[in-house]
Write a protein that holds these residues in place. Structure first.
Motif, PDB file in Angstrom:
ATOM      1  N   PRO A   8     116.217  14.596  67.019  1.00 30.74           N
ATOM      2  CA  PRO A   8     115.186  15.221  66.170  1.00 30.74           C
ATOM      3  C   PRO A   8     113.774  14.692  66.419  1.00 30.74           C
ATOM      4  O   PRO A   8     112.849  15.058  65.695  1.00 30.74           O
ATOM      5  N   HIS A  60     112.017  15.377  57.953  1.00 29.91           N
ATOM      6  CA  HIS A  60     113.008  14.330  58.249  1.00 29.91           C
ATOM      7  C   HIS A  60     112.431  12.923  58.181  1.00 29.91           C
ATOM      8  O   HIS A  60     113.050  12.009  57.660  1.00 29.91           O
ATOM      9  N   ARG A  73     111.822  21.043  66.754  1.00 27.98           N
ATOM     10  CA  ARG A  73     111.992  19.621  67.020  1.00 27.98           C
ATOM     11  C   ARG A  73     111.664  19.296  68.478  1.00 27.98           C
ATOM     12  O   ARG A  73     112.478  18.736  69.225  1.00 27.98           O
ATOM     13  N   VAL A 113     121.098  14.214  61.304  1.00 29.27           N
ATOM     14  CA  VAL A 113     119.811  13.599  61.598  1.00 29.27           C
ATOM     15  C   VAL A 113     119.760  12.297  60.808  1.00 29.27           C
ATOM     16  O   VAL A 113     119.714  12.321  59.592  1.00 29.27           O
ATOM     17  N   VAL A 115     118.183   9.694  59.022  1.00 32.60           N
ATOM     18  CA  VAL A 115     116.838   9.672  58.462  1.00 32.60           C
ATOM     19  C   VAL A 115     116.303   8.256  58.366  1.00 32.60           C
ATOM     20  O   VAL A 115     116.921   7.390  57.771  1.00 32.60           O
TER      21      VAL A 115
END
Ligand code: SF4
Ligand code: SF4
Length: 121
Positions: A8, A60, A73, A113, A115
């Motif tokens: 990402p 994100h 992304r 993803v 984070v």
């Protein structure tokens, strides 16, 4: 060792991405604006650096480089990206991608993803 197309874009969310005068010149040429306009539009002076890439909101990571497409992304100025971006992370491993791959395997979620919000930095 790492696959940016499956990531990402964590490295683009680093709070301090310093670029140099040649990078600003390249950005100015690419956008067909003057050097001074490129400085104002794309960079800010902070953290002891003359030219830091400006940032914008990101779902994100809190914030991310202003040139990052937060839907797709990916970098929107790949051909004109600064030298720092060209050389990162080098020929070895990417620590974030290692972490992300581990999380995706552990959670059995290939889209996960991981984070890490460092927007306050
Ligand atoms: S964090 Fe690593 S894997 Fe993700 S885009 Fe940057 S270099 Fe590529
Ligand atoms: S210029 Fe492109 S590669 Fe560099 S930090 Fe911004 S979005 Fe990422």
């Amino acid at each position: 060792m790492y696959n940016c197309s499956k990531c990402p874009g964590f490295c683009c969310s680093y709070p301090v991405i310093a670029i140099n005068k040649r990078d600003v010149e390249r950005l100015a040429r690419y956008h067909e604006v003057s050097f001074d306009t490129a400085v104002k539009r794309f960079t800010k002076r902070a953290h002891g650096h003359k030219y830091l890439l400006r940032r914008k909101a990101d779902p994100h990571f809190g914030k991310i480089c202003r040139f990052f497409d937060t839907e797709a992304r990916r970098c929107t100025i790949y051909k004109a990206r600064p030298s720092t971006c060209r050389s990162y992370p080098g020929p070895g491993r990417c620590g974030y991608y290692d972490f992300l791959s581990f999380e995706r395997r552990a959670q059995n979620d290939p889209e996960r993803v991981a984070v890490t919000d460092h927007s306050e930095n």
